[in-house]
Design an enzyme around this catalytic site. Sequence first.
Site, mmCIF file in Angstrom:
data_model
loop_
_atom_site.group_PDB
_atom_site.id
_atom_site.type_symbol
_atom_site.label_atom_id
_atom_site.label_comp_id
_atom_site.label_asym_id
_atom_site.label_seq_id
_atom_site.Cartn_x
_atom_site.Cartn_y
_atom_site.Cartn_z
ATOM 1 N N HIS A 150 107.457 -8.797 -84.240
ATOM 2 C CA HIS A 150 108.197 -9.011 -83.057
ATOM 3 C C HIS A 150 107.159 -8.788 -81.927
ATOM 4 O O HIS A 150 106.466 -8.119 -81.750
ATOM 5 C CB HIS A 150 108.862 -7.843 -82.896
ATOM 6 C CG HIS A 150 109.954 -7.580 -81.730
ATOM 7 N ND1 HIS A 150 111.164 -7.019 -81.829
ATOM 8 C CD2 HIS A 150 109.724 -8.074 -80.623
ATOM 9 C CE1 HIS A 150 111.603 -6.932 -80.644
ATOM 10 N NE2 HIS A 150 110.661 -7.662 -79.643
ATOM 11 N N GLU B 206 111.425 -12.002 -75.681
ATOM 12 C CA GLU B 206 111.103 -11.573 -76.823
ATOM 13 C C GLU B 206 111.039 -12.619 -78.119
ATOM 14 O O GLU B 206 112.089 -13.550 -77.878
ATOM 15 C CB GLU B 206 112.111 -10.351 -77.089
ATOM 16 C CG GLU B 206 111.950 -9.135 -76.354
ATOM 17 C CD GLU B 206 112.453 -7.871 -76.538
ATOM 18 O OE1 GLU B 206 112.898 -7.829 -77.774
ATOM 19 O OE2 GLU B 206 112.703 -6.965 -76.159
ATOM 20 N N ARG C 103 114.551 -7.038 -67.050
ATOM 21 C CA ARG C 103 114.005 -5.816 -66.332
ATOM 22 C C ARG C 103 112.627 -5.403 -67.015
ATOM 23 O O ARG C 103 112.063 -6.286 -67.748
ATOM 24 C CB ARG C 103 114.926 -4.785 -66.819
ATOM 25 C CG ARG C 103 115.264 -4.431 -68.386
ATOM 26 C CD ARG C 103 115.927 -3.471 -68.740
ATOM 27 N NE ARG C 103 116.441 -3.277 -70.014
ATOM 28 C CZ ARG C 103 115.656 -2.948 -71.032
ATOM 29 N NH1 ARG C 103 114.374 -2.659 -70.845
ATOM 30 N NH2 ARG C 103 115.987 -3.289 -72.339
#
Length: 582
Positions: free
Chosen positions: A116, A183, A200
């Site tokens: 990730h 991401e 954000r």
Amino acid sequence: MWCKKENIIFIGPPSSAIRDMGIKSTSKSIMSAAGVPIIEGYHGEEQSDQRLMEEAKIIGFPVMVKAVRGGGGKGMRIARSEAEFFDQLESARREARKSFNDDVMLIEKFVDRPRHVEVQVFGDHYGNAVYLFERDCSVQRRHQKIIEEAPGPGISAEVRKRLGEAAVRAAKAVSYVGAGTVEFIMDAKDDFYFMEMNTRLQVEHPVTEMVTGTDLVEWQLRVAAGEKLPLMQDELSVQGHAFEARIYAEDPDTDFMPGAGPLLHLSTPAPDTFTRIETGVRQGDDVSVHYDPMIAKLVVWGEDRTAALSKLKYCLRQYNIVGLSTNVDFLLSLATHPEFEAGNVHTDFIPQHCNDLFPAKKPLSREVLCQAALGHILQERTQTNTFRAQSHDPFSPFASSNGRRLNVVYIRNLTLQDGENKVDVAVEYNHDGTYNVQIDGQVFHVFGELIQEPHATYLSCSINGMVSRPKLVITDNSLHLFSKEGSAQVNSPVAKYLTGIDTFVSQGGAVAPMTGTIEKVFVKEGDLVQIGDPLMVMIAMKMEHTIRAPKAGVIEKVLFKEGSQANRHAALVTFVEEEDSK
């Protein structure tokens, strides 16, 4: 939209970007059109169980079931086979409704053991956008991050550039303004695919600030005020390495179950230029069941990954909490694991190394038991001396705990409890103020003193000539020791009639594993259940947990209804075991 209508400057991206990136199906369509790699899947409006199952079969198991408005691992489940698909789908929907008031799902191919990796992006009102490099957030539990670091270990300059440029394309595709995070999941070949964009600042943004020397909150304010980006891409670089460890109120040994409760003792490493502690709690607070279990972030920086990791380990040993379960010791186990030290991280890191990270519990060492016995005696002496000083007869021999006897040696028997194991300890009081501590026939020569410092009490002790100085915290019937080797808890046994829970469980009942809200009840009085059948669903700290039948039998009584609160270890359901109900 409301801020714009009222002529108020919103510090963040335009509402259109928030809306489009907040819906996973929409965001993937936009990213695909912008040339950002995506994982193909089903993002359609038809949401019947059967249609979603058909799409999952087409994609091929395992599949990822995701809430289209999800984030932070909420409303996300892995269905590894057709047999478990509907259960995982319903669980994801239930959590999505609770978290986002929306249960629309998408189905995607599950990438096995990916990394990730996310990229910090920043845009301004003039069409400029930059990337502030990547963070690796691969080590997770329940799809939520535990340790983040920047830059990503083992990522080459070429891959870093491709990641950053893809993230900037994503930001420009929605005319992004302010701070955002793109991401990605990355496979073993360093191919990466868009997962989502968080519109954000992220929880882990401090590691980016540490390695880029920036203040992203200041950037937010400047950009919102109409200024251009403070730095352009060619002015940004990575310096050193940073880690962030999330301190959670949870018990890793019981499947990371949330652990609300009081912070009876809280001490942290001292913040400095290269150490940040961001928290919303302090000693004496009660951690509530109504919020996420994260109670603090520990962020450190070093000149390289090895130096930063050493600092992280040092600071974790200084992070001492008593009163509720936390993941501090587990974080230390993660940080010291050889594969983590080598940077070989992925999202299945914890399951893969489960045996190393959750070893069989070893009995407390003789050293720790000696420290506990000494700490108990010295603390008792301190309390007695305080009492004598405050009494009308401070020299009374009947208010003494020093073990002094005329012409005889005083031997005191203590019982210490290490988890479920009780250890008998015999303490012989010597005339010179030292002690002989006997454990399982082995004798240790022990002496020491309590040292009170402004924010902590330390036990300075010698055991057979070996000197140690652990921190000591005593609460009720528990004594807590903190040292560079980790933490240890030694209890005084509690009478079984005061606990009651072991008797209840042995009779086939079910108890609450955590303090929380009963979200759903699946059974009623008279129902026949088998081992493993779901009884209730509990929610605490934004986590859902299914309570299952420990034995087969007939439901005798359901003690809680939907929407009610249950404390940890509270009896939830009673039933007559199957053999007793015949």
